[in-house]
Design a protein around this motif. Sequence first.
Motif, short mmCIF file in Angstrom:
data_model
loop_
_atom_site.label_atom_id
_atom_site.label_comp_id
_atom_site.label_asym_id
_atom_site.label_seq_id
_atom_site.Cartn_x
_atom_site.Cartn_y
_atom_site.Cartn_z
N VAL A 213 3.13 18.97 32.95
CA VAL A 213 1.86 19.35 32.32
C VAL A 213 1.00 18.11 32.08
CG1 VAL A 213 0.77 20.51 30.37
CG2 VAL A 213 3.00 21.29 31.20
N ALA A 214 -0.25 18.14 32.57
CA ALA A 214 -1.18 17.04 32.35
C ALA A 214 -1.56 16.95 30.87
CB ALA A 214 -2.44 17.26 33.19
N PRO A 215 -1.90 15.75 30.39
CA PRO A 215 -2.20 15.57 28.96
C PRO A 215 -3.23 16.55 28.41
CG PRO A 215 -1.96 13.44 30.00
CD PRO A 215 -1.89 14.45 31.11
N ASP A 216 -4.33 16.76 29.14
CA ASP A 216 -5.37 17.63 28.60
C ASP A 216 -5.00 19.11 28.65
OD1 ASP A 216 -5.53 17.95 31.32
OD2 ASP A 216 -7.68 17.59 31.48
N ALA A 217 -3.93 19.45 29.36
CA ALA A 217 -3.49 20.84 29.47
C ALA A 217 -2.35 21.18 28.52
CB ALA A 217 -3.06 21.14 30.91
N LYS A 218 -1.87 20.20 27.78
CA LYS A 218 -0.68 20.42 26.96
C LYS A 218 -0.87 21.44 25.83
CE LYS A 218 1.68 16.08 28.06
NZ LYS A 218 2.85 16.64 28.72
N PRO A 219 -1.98 21.42 25.08
CA PRO A 219 -2.12 22.43 24.02
C PRO A 219 -2.10 23.87 24.55
CG PRO A 219 -3.64 20.61 23.65
CD PRO A 219 -3.05 20.42 25.02
N ALA A 220 -2.82 24.12 25.64
CA ALA A 220 -2.84 25.47 26.21
C ALA A 220 -1.47 25.85 26.77
CB ALA A 220 -3.90 25.56 27.31
N ALA A 221 -0.80 24.89 27.41
CA ALA A 221 0.53 25.15 27.95
C ALA A 221 1.52 25.46 26.82
CB ALA A 221 1.02 23.95 28.76
N ARG A 222 1.39 24.75 25.72
CA ARG A 222 2.27 25.00 24.57
C ARG A 222 2.15 26.44 24.10
NH1 ARG A 222 -0.07 21.79 20.74
NH2 ARG A 222 1.00 19.96 21.60
N GLU A 223 0.94 26.91 23.97
CA GLU A 223 0.71 28.30 23.52
C GLU A 223 1.28 29.30 24.52
OE1 GLU A 223 -3.09 31.18 22.34
OE2 GLU A 223 -3.35 29.00 22.48
N ARG A 224 1.05 29.03 25.80
CA ARG A 224 1.51 29.93 26.85
C ARG A 224 3.04 29.98 26.91
NH1 ARG A 224 -1.03 27.59 30.65
NH2 ARG A 224 -2.89 28.88 30.45
N VAL A 225 3.67 28.82 26.83
CA VAL A 225 5.13 28.75 26.93
C VAL A 225 5.80 29.40 25.72
CG1 VAL A 225 7.02 27.09 26.68
CG2 VAL A 225 5.35 26.80 28.51
N CYS A 226 5.28 29.16 24.55
CA CYS A 226 5.88 29.76 23.36
C CYS A 226 5.74 31.28 23.38
CB CYS A 226 5.25 29.16 22.11
SG CYS A 226 5.75 27.44 21.81
N ALA A 227 4.62 31.77 23.88
CA ALA A 227 4.45 33.22 24.01
C ALA A 227 5.46 33.79 25.00
CB ALA A 227 3.03 33.54 24.44
N ALA A 228 5.67 33.07 26.11
CA ALA A 228 6.64 33.53 27.11
C ALA A 228 8.05 33.52 26.54
CB ALA A 228 6.56 32.63 28.34
N ALA A 229 8.40 32.46 25.83
CA ALA A 229 9.76 32.33 25.31
C ALA A 229 10.09 33.40 24.29
CB ALA A 229 9.95 30.94 24.70
N SER A 230 9.09 33.88 23.57
CA SER A 230 9.33 34.89 22.54
C SER A 230 9.05 36.31 23.01
CB SER A 230 8.45 34.58 21.31
OG SER A 230 7.08 34.61 21.65
#
Length: 295
Positions: free
Chosen positions: A46-63
């Motif tokens: 994940v590129a630095p500027d994409a990390k906040p959005a990726a965090r939200e997406r990944v946590c939603a997927a994991a749960s």
Amino acid sequence: MTDSALDVTLRPRRSVLYMPGANERALEKAKTIPADALILDLEDAVAPDAKPAARERVCAAASSGEYGLREVTIRVNGLDTQWHADDVRAAAAAGPAAVVVPKIGSASDVHAVEKALEAGGAPDHTKIWAMVETPDAFFRAQEIASASERLNVLVMGTNDLAKELHAEHVPGRAPLLTGLGLALLAARAAGKVILDGVYNDVKNLEGFEAECVQGRQMGFDGKTLIHPGQVDPCNAVFAPTEAQVEESRAILAAWDEALAEGKGVATVNGRMIENLHVENAKRIIAVSEAIAQLG
């Protein structure tokens, strides 16, 4: 079958596939890939500027509960990065099977992650998978492996180890074997699972399978992967063969018969069988049955 139907102490982790957290299509595709476990990645992929959005997406997927019996984990950014605290806080709330933490170097690093998970309200089932990637960490592998009950898996960072050693990637991995051996000893001494590192040349299936066989022979429980095409051959290599299961059943039957006759040893196919062989036979059968539960 529910996730709880699996015996977590014997959960198969033959194939553990990294999936880029910034790629929504990849996260969706992961629902159909027959990997035993997934690492939804917030770090290298994940590129630095994409990390906040990726965090939200990944946590939603994991749960989401949409990955079946696959063990879903989240790889956060390292302790020394600006994203680590937010990653761990969000992962704690999402409650994945584990938080995978890169470049763990000591017991104090493990304790820091553990405290952050507890502060974030992580459920007991959210474990720590510690990535061992540097020479110092390999020397401290036993300290790391035994640092916490919440830590249940060591993950080998072989690319970073090779980089730190100034070593070449060669068939047989001779430059890395000392470090891998230290980590294996540490994992077994602490009673933890240990996963082999990735194989980079995704088009070289012959070389990949050879490295899987090497990893299995060394004692690894499974292997981390970077491409879906590596999953099936990895699953095959790290699963007990039918011949191994049949021999294990024969060993247990012969052992039971020997005990009934008051003997402390038995013979199977001309080989002397003792208690250590019996324990290994039980493990092989249990692993085979756990794999069968995955369907």
